[in-house]
Write an enzyme that holds these catalytic residues in place. Structure first.
Site, PDB file in Angstrom:
ATOM      1  N   GLY A 191       0.776  -1.245   0.000  1.00  0.00           N
ATOM      2  CA  GLY A 191       0.000   0.000   0.000  1.00  0.00           C
ATOM      3  C   GLY A 191       0.801   1.285   0.000  1.00  0.00           C
ATOM      4  O   GLY A 191       0.379   2.280   0.581  1.00  0.00           O
ATOM      5  N   ASN A 249       1.140   3.132  -2.612  1.00  0.00           N
ATOM      6  CA  ASN A 249       0.280   4.065  -3.359  1.00  0.00           C
ATOM      7  C   ASN A 249      -0.877   4.543  -2.495  1.00  0.00           C
ATOM      8  O   ASN A 249      -1.253   5.720  -2.548  1.00  0.00           O
ATOM      9  CB  ASN A 249      -0.245   3.411  -4.640  1.00  0.00           C
ATOM     10  N   ARG A 295      -6.746  -8.530  -7.926  1.00  0.00           N
ATOM     11  CA  ARG A 295      -7.828  -9.372  -8.449  1.00  0.00           C
ATOM     12  C   ARG A 295      -8.483  -8.650  -9.613  1.00  0.00           C
ATOM     13  O   ARG A 295      -8.533  -7.413  -9.631  1.00  0.00           O
ATOM     14  CB  ARG A 295      -8.910  -9.647  -7.386  1.00  0.00           C
ATOM     15  N   ILE A 296      -8.991  -9.437 -10.558  1.00  0.00           N
ATOM     16  CA  ILE A 296      -9.754  -8.855 -11.666  1.00  0.00           C
ATOM     17  C   ILE A 296     -11.153  -8.552 -11.134  1.00  0.00           C
ATOM     18  O   ILE A 296     -11.744  -9.384 -10.438  1.00  0.00           O
ATOM     19  CB  ILE A 296      -9.855  -9.875 -12.832  1.00  0.00           C
ATOM     20  N   ASN A 306      -7.139   2.720 -12.098  1.00  0.00           N
ATOM     21  CA  ASN A 306      -6.114   1.744 -11.744  1.00  0.00           C
ATOM     22  C   ASN A 306      -4.749   2.349 -12.048  1.00  0.00           C
ATOM     23  O   ASN A 306      -4.626   3.177 -12.953  1.00  0.00           O
ATOM     24  CB  ASN A 306      -6.291   0.467 -12.573  1.00  0.00           C
ATOM     25  N   HIS A 323      -0.854   1.206 -13.138  1.00  0.00           N
ATOM     26  CA  HIS A 323      -0.111   0.061 -13.682  1.00  0.00           C
ATOM     27  C   HIS A 323       1.347   0.478 -13.867  1.00  0.00           C
ATOM     28  O   HIS A 323       1.616   1.572 -14.372  1.00  0.00           O
ATOM     29  CB  HIS A 323      -0.733  -0.350 -15.026  1.00  0.00           C
ATOM     30  N   GLU A 366     -11.927  -5.046 -20.157  1.00  0.00           N
ATOM     31  CA  GLU A 366     -10.704  -5.714 -20.598  1.00  0.00           C
ATOM     32  C   GLU A 366      -9.513  -5.156 -19.802  1.00  0.00           C
ATOM     33  O   GLU A 366      -9.394  -3.928 -19.650  1.00  0.00           O
ATOM     34  CB  GLU A 366     -10.506  -5.453 -22.095  1.00  0.00           C
ATOM     35  N   ASP A 378      -6.307  -3.566 -18.385  1.00  0.00           N
ATOM     36  CA  ASP A 378      -5.218  -2.624 -18.696  1.00  0.00           C
ATOM     37  C   ASP A 378      -5.359  -1.881 -20.031  1.00  0.00           C
ATOM     38  O   ASP A 378      -4.354  -1.382 -20.554  1.00  0.00           O
ATOM     39  CB  ASP A 378      -3.835  -3.333 -18.690  1.00  0.00           C
ATOM     40  N   GLU A 419       4.896   6.508  -9.489  1.00  0.00           N
ATOM     41  CA  GLU A 419       3.500   6.196  -9.158  1.00  0.00           C
ATOM     42  C   GLU A 419       2.988   7.084  -8.026  1.00  0.00           C
ATOM     43  O   GLU A 419       1.847   7.552  -8.057  1.00  0.00           O
ATOM     44  CB  GLU A 419       3.368   4.726  -8.744  1.00  0.00           C
TER      45      GLU A 419
HETATM   46  C1  GRF Z   1       2.408  -0.888  -7.879  1.00  0.00           C
HETATM   47  O1  GRF Z   1       3.563  -1.051  -8.655  1.00  0.00           O
HETATM   48  C2  GRF Z   1       1.207  -0.793  -8.764  1.00  0.00           C
HETATM   49  O2  GRF Z   1       1.451  -0.180  -9.983  1.00  0.00           O
HETATM   50  C3  GRF Z   1       0.856  -2.220  -8.996  1.00  0.00           C
HETATM   51  O3  GRF Z   1       1.142  -2.854  -7.777  1.00  0.00           O
HETATM   52  C4  GRF Z   1       2.107  -2.117  -7.050  1.00  0.00           C
HETATM   53  C5  GRF Z   1       1.490  -1.794  -5.721  1.00  0.00           C
HETATM   54  O4  GRF Z   1       2.349  -1.256  -4.806  1.00  0.00           O
HETATM   55  N1  GRF Z   1      -0.466  -2.342  -9.507  1.00  0.00           N
HETATM   56  P1  GRF Z   1       1.778  -0.681  -3.442  1.00  0.00           P
HETATM   57  O5  GRF Z   1       0.937  -1.764  -2.766  1.00  0.00           O
HETATM   58  O6  GRF Z   1       0.970   0.538  -3.742  1.00  0.00           O
HETATM   59  O7  GRF Z   1       3.002  -0.383  -2.637  1.00  0.00           O
END
Ligand code: GRF
Length: 208
Positions: free
Chosen positions: A12, A14, A91-92, A107, A109, A148, A150, A179
């Protein structure tokens, strides 16, 4: 004030960036709930430390993927969530959740989509593929979630050079830094300015 729901599966970082930028006032919204599909992950501790309500919806307890997504949707509605952010959510999600939040699920990525996305492209797999391909730049993408994987409309991207000495680990660390800047900015754009979505193109609304 708009309410954000964050879906997580892991550490976590992000989520932490979003929490910090809500606390600083950069994002003019509040985080209503953090939902994890895994118990015990560090994301839950981060949310609790910030005084945010948490829920665990364990995907292993659901025989059908739809029922898992329906449970998430029920929580999002209970919490009156306007925007859902997937932050390291592994998860999708089912179309039923996507249809309930048209252009309302983001999302992040860890590559420059549409390159290095899709099924199986998550975590270290992405950075390994990027390095093996020989590309000179990578980065991160925030996009709207569509059924779909990404390929939804791109809201924001950030780039970093791939150095000759980079390993999947060093590249992952550089991309993660991007990010943490990018995701709060994209959320702010969507929540405060509103965006015009024209096919795959996303434009900032011009306000006079
Ligand atoms: C990030 O690289 C994000 O892009 C990907 O999973 C990672 C998550 O990192 N989807 P965090 O849990 O936010 O540290």
């Amino acid at each position: 004030m708009k309410r954000i729901g964050v879906l997580v599966s892991g550490s976590g970082t992000n989520l932490q960036a979003i929490i910090d930028q809500v606390a600083s006032g950069f994002i003019g919204a509040e985080i209503g709930v953090v939902v994890s599909n895994k118990p015990g992950v560090y994301s839950l501790a981060r949310a609790q430390a910030a005084g945010i309500r948490t829920r665990v919806i364990d995907h292993r307890l659901y025989a059908r993927a739809q029922d898992f997504s329906q449970s998430i949707l029920t929580v999002m509605k209970e919490e009156q969530i306007d925007l859902i952010c997937l932050a390291g959510f592994l998860r999708i999600i089912d179309p039923l959740l996507i249809e309930a939040y048209p252009n309302g699920i983001l999302n992040i990525h860890p590559s420059l989509l549409p390159a290095f996305g899709g099924k199986g492209m998550y975590g270290h797999h992405v950075h390994e593929a990027v390095i093996a391909s020989g590309v000179k730049y990578s980065g991160a993408t925030v996009h709207l979630v569509t059924p779909e994987t990404d390929v939804g409309p791109i809201v924001a991207q950030g780039i970093t050079a791939v150095a000759d000495t980079d390993t999947p680990e060093t590249l992952a660390a550089k991309v993660l830094q991007i990010e943490h800047q990018l995701y709060p900015r994209a959320i702010k754009l969507l929540i405060e300015n509103g965006l015009e979505i024209d096919g795959l193109r996303v434009r900032e609304k011009i306000t006079k």
